[in-house]
Design an enzyme around this catalytic site. Sequence first.
Site, PDB file in Angstrom:
ATOM      1  N   THR A   1       6.510  -0.280   1.406  1.00  0.00           N
ATOM      2  CA  THR A   1       5.690  -0.247   2.612  1.00  0.00           C
ATOM      3  C   THR A   1       4.720   0.929   2.581  1.00  0.00           C
ATOM      4  OG1 THR A   1       7.492   0.953   3.694  1.00  0.00           O
ATOM      5  CG2 THR A   1       7.392  -1.421   4.045  1.00  0.00           C
ATOM      6  N   ASP A   2       3.585   0.744   3.235  1.00  0.00           N
ATOM      7  CA  ASP A   2       2.507   1.719   3.211  1.00  0.00           C
ATOM      8  C   ASP A   2       2.803   2.883   4.153  1.00  0.00           C
ATOM      9  OD1 ASP A   2       0.151   2.813   2.449  1.00  0.00           O
ATOM     10  OD2 ASP A   2      -1.144   1.433   3.561  1.00  0.00           O
ATOM     11  N   LYS A   3       1.950   3.881   4.133  1.00  0.00           N
ATOM     12  CA  LYS A   3       2.078   5.049   4.987  1.00  0.00           C
ATOM     13  C   LYS A   3       2.143   4.645   6.459  1.00  0.00           C
ATOM     14  CE  LYS A   3      -0.379   9.258   6.367  1.00  0.00           C
ATOM     15  NZ  LYS A   3      -1.608  10.080   6.172  1.00  0.00           N
TER      16      LYS A   3
END
Length: 559
Positions: free
Chosen positions: A136-138
């Site tokens: 998952t991204d930031k």
Amino acid sequence: MPEEEQAAAMTPIGEEGVTATDGGGPGTPTARPQAGSPAQEASVDAVEAEATGAGSQEAGAGTAESASLPNAKKKRKVALLMAYVGHGYAGMQRNPGVRTIEEDLFRAIHKAGGISHANSDEAGFSKIHWMRAARTDKGVSAVGQVVSLRMVLEDPDILAKINAELPAQVRVFGFGRATHGFDARKHCDKRRYEYILPAWAFDPALVPPSSLLGEEDGEAVPLLETEEDGEAATALGDDEDAPAAGGDAAGDPADAPPGTRGGVTPSVEADGALAASTGVPQPEDTGFIFDAACAARMTSILSAFEGTHNFHNFTVRVAASAPNARRYILSFRCLGAFDIGGKPWVRLVVVGQSFMLHQIRKMVGLAMAIYRGAAPADAISLALHTRIGLSGPMAPELGLFLDECYYDSYNTQFGKLHGEIHLSDFQSHVDAFKAAQLYPHIAAQDEKEGVNAVWFTTLTDRYYRFRGWRRAVTTNTPMRREDGKRGRPEGGQSQGRSSGEARGGRGGRGGGARSGARGGARGGARGGGQAVKRTRFGRAKTDARGGGVGAGFNAEYSD
């Protein structure tokens, strides 16, 4: 496999590490006995060795390690199920120099005794076969993340000790034994993500007039589509898996009372109300209610993403010709409204095999632009069925989280060995985490920082020039930016192509076709897109090298 052995295969979270009977409430984690006796484990390992052909090698490796390591304990492959609030983290995957979920989890397992000291360094990730289901991204959260690793299981209180070393926003629900070759990412059949938005975002009375398409362009879309408008959404598409968007369930805009939904002309005062970033507009100010008709209309828009499509316009640095740009979306639905702290929020749920960087956030962004009348009804079809780079909106990361990972094929083939892998085994803990941690955090951050209010002020034709999309696609002409240059501001295919042409051209003039190919390929790689050279031989090489390198940025990314 006996029922009692299946029950012991998945070990849930235990706050105190004690055995408890079923019947605890959603906020009361329970613990069951650790997996089987030595005789039972030996029997299961024998069956696994026969099925996978890896039992003898693992046993030999374990014997050699026991003789040499200070912490001579047997490691077992497990599937660990966890949740986290992504705020304050630079994503799931470890990244030296920044705080990540994986780093905190790895250190917590090591301190709890699940990872030996010999495997606690950077090389330990590969030694214990560490892999996550989705990176998952930031700022993106998760309640159904799965991590596979070889972990020491001798301590019956291992889960309680791991959670004691983690911050409250990161929780491990439990783990289950898995086969030696289990890989959380490769064996994942599909992933489900949820995106939530405040209900006021769908209120037509809070849509500023400046964000709507101009009538003179003949592309204005009413805030509540009619059946004819829905048909235009798939006019350019030939994908049979994507159903045509219809508006029958939404009702007639003429019947809608002023200040509620469809058919209303937004007031000038609403423009200023939405633009204010100091506070979030309240839905009760207009009496708006997100009902079943609103959910049906949003679902009709989202369904245009379903099926297999080229999503190069919904990510970054991926060329239209890249094979990994094609992704399969099983379903995309609006599940209606629910309350967080007494205020209504709307759930959007998407299920797909895998996702590229920012793909879901860009899908939500364009769908909201259509719903709010800023983009034409066929904007999704235009973006999916063209090789031209179109720069679309990207929704904030705040409302996105990984809801579940599915392992149907693995469970069918190997489920009888150690038990199947299902998030439903920990559903009470998942629901408790959402209610106590995730949903309150999203609502509080949105109210404090006005994340959605600020974003929606930019969701206009002025920023994304939606009115020019159809013309660009039909004429196969790249869009021009405000500075007059071609390409999209994000630095995708069009910019890479321009850079490749320039460098390839200089190389071609200096040394012929081969130099042109080399220059074009380098330019395309640096630009992140597809490079093209005028010479026949140069074109072939730059297409392959420029496009390939540019697409490699997130070839294995699963958002």
